[in-house]
Write a protein that holds these residues in place. Structure first.
Motif, PDB file in Angstrom:
ATOM      1  N   ARG A  30      -9.611 -29.210 -53.800  1.00  0.00           N
ATOM      2  CA  ARG A  30      -8.264 -29.338 -54.379  1.00  0.00           C
ATOM      3  C   ARG A  30      -8.296 -30.213 -55.626  1.00  0.00           C
ATOM      4  NH1 ARG A  30      -2.633 -29.306 -53.060  1.00  0.00           N
ATOM      5  NH2 ARG A  30      -1.670 -29.697 -55.067  1.00  0.00           N
ATOM      6  N   LEU A  33      -9.774 -28.267 -58.409  1.00  0.00           N
ATOM      7  CA  LEU A  33      -8.800 -27.301 -58.924  1.00  0.00           C
ATOM      8  C   LEU A  33      -7.800 -27.993 -59.851  1.00  0.00           C
ATOM      9  CD1 LEU A  33      -7.559 -24.448 -58.934  1.00  0.00           C
ATOM     10  CD2 LEU A  33      -6.230 -25.149 -56.932  1.00  0.00           C
ATOM     11  N   TYR A  60      -8.980 -22.487 -51.713  1.00  0.00           N
ATOM     12  CA  TYR A  60      -8.581 -22.468 -53.119  1.00  0.00           C
ATOM     13  C   TYR A  60      -9.352 -21.459 -53.963  1.00  0.00           C
ATOM     14  CZ  TYR A  60      -6.423 -26.787 -51.638  1.00  0.00           C
ATOM     15  OH  TYR A  60      -5.677 -27.703 -50.966  1.00  0.00           O
ATOM     16  N   GLU A  63      -7.147 -18.729 -55.838  1.00  0.00           N
ATOM     17  CA  GLU A  63      -6.446 -19.261 -57.010  1.00  0.00           C
ATOM     18  C   GLU A  63      -7.430 -19.528 -58.146  1.00  0.00           C
ATOM     19  OE1 GLU A  63      -3.448 -22.821 -58.471  1.00  0.00           O
ATOM     20  OE2 GLU A  63      -3.899 -22.657 -56.335  1.00  0.00           O
TER      21      GLU A  63
END
Length: 71
Positions: A30, A33, A60, A63
């Motif tokens: 995260r 990202l 993730y 995405e």
């Protein structure tokens, strides 16, 4: 949190997000990202490299692949 940090600008947001990728108990994918999102505006090759690192992440990865396609 990522949006607020990205809005702080360099070097504060960059430093915080870089540290978050290494913190024990944190979610490094995260944080990576969010760091890639930060770099999308200023350093596209760096953003691509970071997104490439997390494309295999189950949470993730989708995405990251979508963002890679847009860059």
């Amino acid at each position: 949190m990522g949006i607020a940090l990205r809005e702080l600008g360099k070097p504060t947001a960059e430093r915080v997000l870089m540290n978050a990728t290494k913190m024990p108990g944190a979610d490094p994918a995260r944080a990576t990202l969010e760091l890639a999102k930060f770099y999308e505006k200023s350093d596209v090759p760096q953003a691509k490299a970071l997104l490439q690192q997390i494309t295999s992440d189950p949470k993730y990865g989708a995405e990251a692949k979508t963002r890679l396609g847009k860059l």
